[in-house]
Motif scaffolding. Structure first.
Motif, PDB file in Angstrom:
ATOM      1  N   ASN A   9       0.830  -1.203   0.000  1.00 46.90           N
ATOM      2  CA  ASN A   9       0.000   0.000   0.000  1.00 46.90           C
ATOM      3  C   ASN A   9       0.862   1.250   0.000  1.00 46.90           C
ATOM      4  O   ASN A   9       1.863   1.332   0.710  1.00 46.90           O
ATOM      5  CB  ASN A   9      -0.915   0.034   1.229  1.00 46.90           C
ATOM      6  N   THR A  10       0.416   2.222  -0.794  1.00 41.67           N
ATOM      7  CA  THR A  10       1.101   3.512  -0.827  1.00 41.67           C
ATOM      8  C   THR A  10       0.182   4.636  -0.384  1.00 41.67           C
ATOM      9  O   THR A  10       0.566   5.796  -0.431  1.00 41.67           O
ATOM     10  CB  THR A  10       1.622   3.815  -2.251  1.00 41.67           C
ATOM     11  N   GLY A  11      -1.020   4.273   0.031  1.00 43.81           N
ATOM     12  CA  GLY A  11      -1.993   5.260   0.493  1.00 43.81           C
ATOM     13  C   GLY A  11      -2.954   4.605   1.467  1.00 43.81           C
ATOM     14  O   GLY A  11      -2.806   3.430   1.809  1.00 43.81           O
ATOM     15  N   ASP A  12      -3.935   5.352   1.898  1.00 40.80           N
ATOM     16  CA  ASP A  12      -4.917   4.873   2.866  1.00 40.80           C
ATOM     17  C   ASP A  12      -6.009   4.067   2.158  1.00 40.80           C
ATOM     18  O   ASP A  12      -6.794   4.619   1.385  1.00 40.80           O
ATOM     19  CB  ASP A  12      -5.540   6.054   3.597  1.00 40.80           C
ATOM     20  N   PRO A  13      -6.096   2.764   2.438  1.00 43.58           N
ATOM     21  CA  PRO A  13      -7.097   1.935   1.775  1.00 43.58           C
ATOM     22  C   PRO A  13      -8.496   2.027   2.377  1.00 43.58           C
ATOM     23  O   PRO A  13      -9.456   1.534   1.779  1.00 43.58           O
ATOM     24  CB  PRO A  13      -6.535   0.516   1.951  1.00 43.58           C
ATOM     25  N   THR A  14      -8.628   2.646   3.523  1.00 52.54           N
ATOM     26  CA  THR A  14      -9.876   2.623   4.287  1.00 52.54           C
ATOM     27  C   THR A  14     -11.125   2.942   3.466  1.00 52.54           C
ATOM     28  O   THR A  14     -12.109   2.209   3.552  1.00 52.54           O
ATOM     29  CB  THR A  14      -9.782   3.556   5.511  1.00 52.54           C
ATOM     30  N   PRO A  15     -11.140   3.995   2.651  1.00 54.12           N
ATOM     31  CA  PRO A  15     -12.373   4.319   1.921  1.00 54.12           C
ATOM     32  C   PRO A  15     -12.803   3.259   0.910  1.00 54.12           C
ATOM     33  O   PRO A  15     -13.950   3.257   0.467  1.00 54.12           O
ATOM     34  CB  PRO A  15     -12.045   5.637   1.203  1.00 54.12           C
ATOM     35  N   TYR A  16     -11.910   2.357   0.545  1.00 54.78           N
ATOM     36  CA  TYR A  16     -12.189   1.392  -0.512  1.00 54.78           C
ATOM     37  C   TYR A  16     -12.311  -0.041  -0.005  1.00 54.78           C
ATOM     38  O   TYR A  16     -12.465  -0.962  -0.815  1.00 54.78           O
ATOM     39  CB  TYR A  16     -11.078   1.458  -1.568  1.00 54.78           C
ATOM     40  N   LEU A  17     -12.245  -0.256   1.311  1.00 53.11           N
ATOM     41  CA  LEU A  17     -12.210  -1.617   1.847  1.00 53.11           C
ATOM     42  C   LEU A  17     -13.476  -2.415   1.546  1.00 53.11           C
ATOM     43  O   LEU A  17     -13.400  -3.606   1.260  1.00 53.11           O
ATOM     44  CB  LEU A  17     -11.925  -1.601   3.348  1.00 53.11           C
ATOM     45  N   GLN A  29     -15.222 -16.595  -5.830  1.00 51.64           N
ATOM     46  CA  GLN A  29     -16.304 -17.375  -6.438  1.00 51.64           C
ATOM     47  C   GLN A  29     -15.932 -17.838  -7.846  1.00 51.64           C
ATOM     48  O   GLN A  29     -16.351 -18.907  -8.280  1.00 51.64           O
ATOM     49  CB  GLN A  29     -17.598 -16.569  -6.461  1.00 51.64           C
ATOM     50  N   GLU A  30     -15.134 -17.044  -8.549  1.00 54.54           N
ATOM     51  CA  GLU A  30     -14.685 -17.403  -9.891  1.00 54.54           C
ATOM     52  C   GLU A  30     -13.548 -18.423  -9.853  1.00 54.54           C
ATOM     53  O   GLU A  30     -13.126 -18.922 -10.890  1.00 54.54           O
ATOM     54  CB  GLU A  30     -14.228 -16.157 -10.648  1.00 54.54           C
ATOM     55  N   GLY A  31     -13.023 -18.708  -8.663  1.00 53.28           N
ATOM     56  CA  GLY A  31     -11.941 -19.669  -8.521  1.00 53.28           C
ATOM     57  C   GLY A  31     -10.558 -19.095  -8.756  1.00 53.28           C
ATOM     58  O   GLY A  31      -9.583 -19.838  -8.845  1.00 53.28           O
ATOM     59  N   LEU A  32     -10.446 -17.779  -8.848  1.00 56.12           N
ATOM     60  CA  LEU A  32      -9.149 -17.143  -9.077  1.00 56.12           C
ATOM     61  C   LEU A  32      -8.380 -16.908  -7.781  1.00 56.12           C
ATOM     62  O   LEU A  32      -7.173 -17.107  -7.729  1.00 56.12           O
ATOM     63  CB  LEU A  32      -9.319 -15.825  -9.833  1.00 56.12           C
ATOM     64  N   VAL A  33      -9.062 -16.459  -6.733  1.00 55.10           N
ATOM     65  CA  VAL A  33      -8.407 -16.233  -5.445  1.00 55.10           C
ATOM     66  C   VAL A  33      -8.712 -17.421  -4.546  1.00 55.10           C
ATOM     67  O   VAL A  33      -9.871 -17.698  -4.245  1.00 55.10           O
ATOM     68  CB  VAL A  33      -8.875 -14.914  -4.785  1.00 55.10           C
ATOM     69  N   GLU A  34      -7.658 -18.126  -4.150  1.00 48.83           N
ATOM     70  CA  GLU A  34      -7.823 -19.266  -3.250  1.00 48.83           C
ATOM     71  C   GLU A  34      -7.675 -18.861  -1.793  1.00 48.83           C
ATOM     72  O   GLU A  34      -8.282 -19.461  -0.916  1.00 48.83           O
ATOM     73  CB  GLU A  34      -6.802 -20.353  -3.585  1.00 48.83           C
ATOM     74  N   LEU A  35      -6.842 -17.860  -1.542  1.00 45.07           N
ATOM     75  CA  LEU A  35      -6.560 -17.451  -0.167  1.00 45.07           C
ATOM     76  C   LEU A  35      -6.221 -15.980  -0.153  1.00 45.07           C
ATOM     77  O   LEU A  35      -5.515 -15.488  -1.049  1.00 45.07           O
ATOM     78  CB  LEU A  35      -5.376 -18.263   0.382  1.00 45.07           C
ATOM     79  N   MET A  36      -6.711 -15.286   0.858  1.00 48.45           N
ATOM     80  CA  MET A  36      -6.348 -13.880   1.060  1.00 48.45           C
ATOM     81  C   MET A  36      -5.931 -13.708   2.502  1.00 48.45           C
ATOM     82  O   MET A  36      -6.637 -14.123   3.424  1.00 48.45           O
ATOM     83  CB  MET A  36      -7.517 -12.949   0.764  1.00 48.45           C
ATOM     84  N   LEU A  37      -4.780 -13.092   2.700  1.00 47.10           N
ATOM     85  CA  LEU A  37      -4.274 -12.769   4.026  1.00 47.10           C
ATOM     86  C   LEU A  37      -3.921 -11.292   4.054  1.00 47.10           C
ATOM     87  O   LEU A  37      -3.497 -10.735   3.043  1.00 47.10           O
ATOM     88  CB  LEU A  37      -3.012 -13.585   4.343  1.00 47.10           C
ATOM     89  N   LEU A  38      -4.085 -10.670   5.215  1.00 46.57           N
ATOM     90  CA  LEU A  38      -3.667  -9.279   5.381  1.00 46.57           C
ATOM     91  C   LEU A  38      -2.352  -9.253   6.142  1.00 46.57           C
ATOM     92  O   LEU A  38      -2.156 -10.029   7.078  1.00 46.57           O
ATOM     93  CB  LEU A  38      -4.721  -8.489   6.154  1.00 46.57           C
ATOM     94  N   LYS A  39      -1.459  -8.367   5.749  1.00 38.51           N
ATOM     95  CA  LYS A  39      -0.223  -8.194   6.500  1.00 38.51           C
ATOM     96  C   LYS A  39      -0.582  -7.671   7.889  1.00 38.51           C
ATOM     97  O   LYS A  39      -1.494  -6.843   8.031  1.00 38.51           O
ATOM     98  CB  LYS A  39       0.705  -7.216   5.789  1.00 38.51           C
ATOM     99  N   ALA A  40       0.116  -8.135   8.901  1.00 33.91           N
ATOM    100  CA  ALA A  40      -0.193  -7.758  10.282  1.00 33.91           C
ATOM    101  C   ALA A  40      -0.097  -6.256  10.511  1.00 33.91           C
ATOM    102  O   ALA A  40      -0.817  -5.703  11.347  1.00 33.91           O
ATOM    103  CB  ALA A  40       0.727  -8.499  11.254  1.00 33.91           C
ATOM    104  N   ASP A  41       0.767  -5.586   9.765  1.00 38.41           N
ATOM    105  CA  ASP A  41       0.903  -4.131   9.930  1.00 38.41           C
ATOM    106  C   ASP A  41      -0.029  -3.349   9.003  1.00 38.41           C
ATOM    107  O   ASP A  41       0.073  -2.142   8.899  1.00 38.41           O
ATOM    108  CB  ASP A  41       2.356  -3.708   9.714  1.00 38.41           C
ATOM    109  N   TRP A  42      -0.931  -4.031   8.319  1.00 38.78           N
ATOM    110  CA  TRP A  42      -1.922  -3.442   7.411  1.00 38.78           C
ATOM    111  C   TRP A  42      -1.299  -2.705   6.231  1.00 38.78           C
ATOM    112  O   TRP A  42      -1.904  -1.815   5.650  1.00 38.78           O
ATOM    113  CB  TRP A  42      -2.879  -2.512   8.172  1.00 38.78           C
ATOM    114  N   SER A  43      -0.074  -3.071   5.871  1.00 34.56           N
ATOM    115  CA  SER A  43       0.596  -2.393   4.759  1.00 34.56           C
ATOM    116  C   SER A  43       0.304  -3.043   3.414  1.00 34.56           C
ATOM    117  O   SER A  43       0.821  -2.603   2.388  1.00 34.56           O
ATOM    118  CB  SER A  43       2.108  -2.368   4.993  1.00 34.56           C
ATOM    119  N   GLY A  44      -0.545  -4.064   3.413  1.00 34.70           N
ATOM    120  CA  GLY A  44      -0.887  -4.735   2.166  1.00 34.70           C
ATOM    121  C   GLY A  44      -1.519  -6.080   2.427  1.00 34.70           C
ATOM    122  O   GLY A  44      -1.905  -6.393   3.555  1.00 34.70           O
TER     123      GLY A  44
END
Length: 86
Positions: A9-17, A29-44
């Motif tokens: 992240n290079t900016g504040d993601p909050t408005p788009y979460l 649902q389309e089978g493209l993303v199998e897993l999503m994890l957030l970095k503990a420091d919320w940087s990406g």
């Protein structure tokens, strides 16, 4: 093919979460993303993608609102499961 997608992240993601979560759910649902994890420091985030090739994986992450708004960018790396090693 599987790809590890790591965002920075290079900016504040909050408005788009909310929109980001909705798009990730669509990609799951389309089978493209199998897993999503957030970095503990919320940087990406870290995604595990299954796509036919690198351009398809890139198209998937580029469809995310945070990418479209210039808030984050993804580095993509092809990965393999240890069970698929020669």
């Amino acid at each position: 093919m599987m790809f590890l997608a790591v965002s920075h992240n290079t900016g504040d993601p909050t408005p788009y979460l909310r929109a980001e979560a909705a798009r990730v759910a669509e990609l799951q649902q389309e089978g493209l993303v199998e897993l999503m994890l957030l970095k503990a420091d919320w940087s990406g985030a870290v995604l595990l993608l299954r796509a036919v090739d690198l351009p398809a994986a890139r198209k998937a992450v580029d469809s995310l609102p945070l990418v479209a708004q210039g808030i984050t960018s993804f580095e993509l790396t092809e990965v393999v499961s240890p069970g698929n090693l020669p």
